[in-house]
Structures are given as C-alpha cells and as structure tokens.
Design an enzyme around this catalytic site. Structure first.
Site, PDB file in Angstrom:
ATOM      1  N   GLU A  69      -1.206 -22.010   0.707  1.00  0.00           N
ATOM      2  CA  GLU A  69      -0.383 -21.916  -0.500  1.00  0.00           C
ATOM      3  C   GLU A  69      -0.323 -20.456  -0.936  1.00  0.00           C
ATOM      4  O   GLU A  69      -1.182 -20.020  -1.721  1.00  0.00           O
ATOM      5  CB  GLU A  69      -0.981 -22.757  -1.628  1.00  0.00           C
ATOM      6  CG  GLU A  69      -0.991 -24.240  -1.340  1.00  0.00           C
ATOM      7  CD  GLU A  69      -0.686 -25.058  -2.603  1.00  0.00           C
ATOM      8  OE1 GLU A  69      -0.146 -26.155  -2.442  1.00  0.00           O
ATOM      9  OE2 GLU A  69      -0.965 -24.596  -3.725  1.00  0.00           O
ATOM     10  N   HIS A  93      -7.328 -24.342  -5.831  1.00  0.00           N
ATOM     11  CA  HIS A  93      -5.915 -24.121  -6.144  1.00  0.00           C
ATOM     12  C   HIS A  93      -5.754 -22.833  -6.961  1.00  0.00           C
ATOM     13  O   HIS A  93      -6.587 -22.501  -7.812  1.00  0.00           O
ATOM     14  CB  HIS A  93      -5.324 -25.314  -6.907  1.00  0.00           C
ATOM     15  CG  HIS A  93      -3.832 -25.220  -6.982  1.00  0.00           C
ATOM     16  ND1 HIS A  93      -3.193 -24.487  -7.951  1.00  0.00           N
ATOM     17  CD2 HIS A  93      -2.871 -25.704  -6.168  1.00  0.00           C
ATOM     18  CE1 HIS A  93      -1.882 -24.548  -7.732  1.00  0.00           C
ATOM     19  NE2 HIS A  93      -1.664 -25.288  -6.656  1.00  0.00           N
TER      20      HIS A  93
END
Ligand SMILES: O=C(CO)COP(=O)(O)O
Length: 259
Positions: free
Chosen positions: A172, A105
């Site tokens: 993302e 992430h």
C-alpha cells in the site's frame, strides 16, 4: 498432464470507520449473496475477506462465513490479555472466528503513531494466535518504482525479522491511499514482483500472498495482469457492484473436459 490450478485471487476489503453498524450488516448481506452466486467465488478462483469494525465482527461472521467469506480485524493488541484498556487481543479475535488481523496500515502509523516496533509486535501477536497478519507495507512519498521496491522489501524484511508463518503482504504505497487513482500498473507490478521474489527466498513464510491496496477498484486486476496476487480494497468496495465488477475480471477455471 494437466498444469496445476492457478492460485486463487485474494480480494480483501477494509471498511475502516466508514459505515454504521446496520449499514455494515446490510452491505455484508449483499456481499454474501454475491459470494453465493458469483462463479469466480463458487469455482474457488477468488477468495474474499472482510475487515469490519470490531463490534460488527460477530454478526458479520454470521452473515458471511456460511458463504466462505473470511473475517478479520482492522487491528490487534500487541499483548494477549491483561490490563490494556481499549485493546482487543488475538485470543479473542481467534475465538470469535477471525482469520486475519490487519497491522501496519498507514492511517495507524500516521494518526496513532505506530512505528516499526509496534507493527512487528502486532504481526507477532497475530501469528502466535493463529491469525494471518495483513501486513501493510509501502513507501510514504511517490518515488521511482525500483527505489520503492527496494524500500518496501527492506521494510517487509525488518518487520518480519525472526517471525514465522504465512502472511498477506499488502503493498500500500501511502501516497496512493485515499487518492482518485491507484499507483500505475507498472509501479505496482515492479514492487509486488520484488516482494514475491523476496518471499520466495523465505521458506518460513511459505503460503504468503502479495496483494495491492491504495485506491484499487474495477479494472486494476486486469491491468496488473497477474503481477499482484490480489487486491486490498477500501472505498471502491463500498458499492457491492464494484466488488462484482472486480470478480468479473477473474476468470473461473474452465469446466473439466468430459472423457
Ligand atoms: O487503505 C486502503 C485499504 O486498506 C485503501 O483504501 P482506499 O482504496 O479507499 O484508498
């Protein structure tokens, strides 16, 4: 001849570090009730997974697993056991019922200095422990969609080099995380289609799914029109009504015709 059933839409939620312990469990109870009654879930048209904080995984699994909502961790150690203070290894995550482990992430890269070597090692740790990595990829700064697609495919290729197994590739774009709005549907569609095309050339990753995350919320799935196979949600899942609104966008299969 009937056409094959479409693959279920995958909806994941990372709670990051937003909620308290009891707040997470109360939220999980509302998500469990939603999964129990919403036709998109009960028909199998949608699959849900939730990534809460580590201490909440076991009680949250008790609440969500009976309703088919899968659990996963927001991180995983590169090693499986040993002197690694503060880390949580894949064998323990598997033992407590996790199905997923998130890796790569943008927040872990930016705030905790995780680079490609660590992200690839965490992806490998998830796969060798029978967990599906939710591998986050995506460009740091806003750019042209075809450039973003080329960079993101190259990133996925680098991080998955030498590994085998199904993954969730979470596109993302880092600039769209924590923003008021997601990336545009055209931008997401270009990059997710490129990731899907690349995965289709990789039999070692059969069964993988491409989802989009970054300020995703109600309305986006409809705008994406099938170019992503699901969403990876953050803030806009904090209110279960937001999750319900997204599920409402997923069409349940029509009941079989009676002969
Ligand atoms: O990072 C995300 C999911 O992992 C997205 O978070 P937000 O939807 O809150 O931007």
């Amino acid at each position: 001849m009937t056409s094959p059933a479409p693959s279920p839409v995958l909806l994941g939620v990372s709670l990051k570090m937003y909620f308290g312990h009891h707040q997470t469990l109360n939220w999980a109870r509302r998500i469990a009730a939603l999964a129990d009654r919403h036709p998109a879930v009960t028909s199998g048209a949608a699959r849900l997974f939730v990534l809460p904080a580590f201490p909440t995984l076991v009680p949250a699994a008790g609440i969500l697993a009976p309703y088919g909502v899968a659990l996963g961790a927001q991180d995983i150690a590169t090693e499986d056991s040993g002197p690694y203070t503060g880390e949580v290894g894949g064998p323990v995550l598997k033992e407590i019922g996790c199905r997923y482990a998130e890796v790569g992430h943008a927040e872990r890269r930016r705030l905790y200095g995780e680079g490609d070597t660590v992200v690839a090692a965490k992806t490998a740790a998830a796969l060798r422990n029978g967990l599906t990595p939710v591998l986050c990829v995506g460009e740091r700064d806003a750019s042209d969609a075809s450039d973003a697609a080329a960079r993101t495919v190259a990133e996925a290729e680098r991080l998955l080099h030498g590994l085998e197994g199904a993954v969730v590739l979470a596109y993302e774009p880092q600039w769209a995380i924590g923003a008021p709005e997601p990336a545009s549907a055209d931008h997401i569609g270009t990059v997710c289609t490129a990731l899907r095309d690349w995965l289709d050339t990789r039999p070692e990753h059969t069964g993988s799914t491409v989802v989009y995350g970054g300020s995703a919320g109600p309305g986006l799935l409809t705008r994406l029109n099938g170019t992503a196979e699901g969403l990876f949600l953050g803030r806009f899942a904090h209110d279960p009504a937001g999750v319900e609104a997204i599920l409402d966008e997923i069409r349940s299969p029509a009941p079989a015709a009676v002969a």
